[in-house]
Design a protein around this motif. Structure first.
Motif, PDB file in Angstrom:
ATOM      1  N   GLN A 293     -28.145   8.736 -29.968  1.00  0.00           N
ATOM      2  CA  GLN A 293     -26.716   8.940 -30.217  1.00  0.00           C
ATOM      3  C   GLN A 293     -26.551   9.631 -31.555  1.00  0.00           C
ATOM      4  O   GLN A 293     -27.012   9.126 -32.589  1.00  0.00           O
TER       5      GLN A 293
ATOM      6  N   GLU B 108     -14.053  10.159 -24.404  1.00  0.00           N
ATOM      7  CA  GLU B 108     -14.899  11.260 -24.857  1.00  0.00           C
ATOM      8  C   GLU B 108     -15.845  11.669 -23.736  1.00  0.00           C
ATOM      9  O   GLU B 108     -16.482  10.830 -23.117  1.00  0.00           O
TER      10      GLU B 108
ATOM     11  N   GLU C 222     -19.038  12.829 -21.610  1.00  0.00           N
ATOM     12  CA  GLU C 222     -20.434  12.463 -21.775  1.00  0.00           C
ATOM     13  C   GLU C 222     -21.300  13.259 -20.817  1.00  0.00           C
ATOM     14  O   GLU C 222     -20.843  13.730 -19.772  1.00  0.00           O
TER      15      GLU C 222
ATOM     16  N   HIS D  99     -25.527  16.770 -27.267  1.00  0.00           N
ATOM     17  CA  HIS D  99     -25.155  15.448 -26.794  1.00  0.00           C
ATOM     18  C   HIS D  99     -26.084  15.044 -25.667  1.00  0.00           C
ATOM     19  O   HIS D  99     -26.258  15.793 -24.706  1.00  0.00           O
TER      20      HIS D  99
ATOM     21  N   ASP E 125     -27.860   9.359 -20.839  1.00  0.00           N
ATOM     22  CA  ASP E 125     -28.511   8.059 -20.953  1.00  0.00           C
ATOM     23  C   ASP E 125     -29.970   8.078 -20.525  1.00  0.00           C
ATOM     24  O   ASP E 125     -30.686   7.103 -20.729  1.00  0.00           O
TER      25      ASP E 125
ATOM     26  N   THR F 233     -24.014  12.969 -18.066  1.00  0.00           N
ATOM     27  CA  THR F 233     -24.417  11.914 -17.142  1.00  0.00           C
ATOM     28  C   THR F 233     -25.713  12.299 -16.443  1.00  0.00           C
ATOM     29  O   THR F 233     -25.930  13.476 -16.118  1.00  0.00           O
TER      30      THR F 233
END
Lengths: 111, 114
Positions: free
Chosen positions: A45, B1, B3, B104, B107, B5
């Motif tokens: 992050q 925001e 993201e 960015h 996950d 994925t």
């Protein structure tokens, strides 16, 4: 070749103390230096970044400094809290804008 | 925001089988990346992609790897014949622009090769 060195590999501090993590990069073309926080099993992050036209940047308890001449940049966390415990990665971009990551610092903040 | 994925979150595959890892970058981003992280190690660059072609690839990204943007939203990483050493966490990342722009991360997909 392109390389980013990061120290220390582990860092333990008492809650409320400051933590400093240092990185050194090798590519003179690097002009963007992000810091990522990674909790166990989760994604990196982005927590703060700095560009080469700036020497220092601060965001609440987190600050980053950059010394272009020495090719050093550092992350400073003040007033550490247990939730700051994580692995922190520095990175530098290459001239092709891929990110080259450091080896990570495991920060443990003890209450 | 918005993201990035990624699917699946965990993929278990027999050695030699093909796997496809999927990513949906942030919608207004133009630059896409795959990175991997072997357990306990640093994040390593695999490949970057822009304007429907590979911009750069690392030594890790050999002929067994390929990337594709099959439509306007998905970005995939294919490993044609998996090896044990392909076991790792694979992260997709995207950025709005190229020079000095934040990347960015999704996950990740944990790939386990048996």
């Amino acid at each position: 070749g392109e390389n980013v060195e990061q120290h220390p590999s582990t860092l333990s501090v008492q809650e409320g103390d400051s933590a400093v993590i240092k990185c050194t990069y090798s590519d003179s073309a690097s002009n963007y230096f992000p810091w990522y926080k990674q909790e166990l099993g989760k994604r990196p992050q982005l927590i703060i970044d700095i560009r080469s036209n700036v020497g220092e940047k601060k965001d609440q308890r987190i600050a980053v400094t950059l010394n272009k001449t020495a090719k050093h940049f550092s992350l400073h966390i003040t007033e550490t809290q247990p939730e700051d415990s994580a692995v922190y990665f520095c990175a530098a971009n290459s001239d092709t804008d891929k990110l080259i990551f450091g080896t990570g610092t495991r920060l443990q903040v003890f209450p | 925001e918005p993201e990035v994925t990624q699917t699946p979150s965990h993929q278990v595959t027999q050695m030699g089988q093909e796997v496809i890892l999927r990513c949906v970058p942030i919608s207004n981003h133009l630059y896409f990346y795959w990175y991997r992280q072997i357990l306990g190690q640093k994040v390593e660059f695999l490949v970057s992609f822009y304007n429907n072609e590979i911009s750069e690839k690392s030594e890790i990204f050999d002929d067994q790897f390929s990337v594709e943007r099959p439509d306007g939203s998905n970005f995939t990483l294919k490993i044609r014949s998996t090896k044990l050493e392909d076991s790792a966490m694979y992260f997709c990342a995207s950025s709005r622009d190229r020079t000095g722009q934040p990347q960015h991360f999704g996950d990740g997909t944990r790939l386990s090769i048996l």
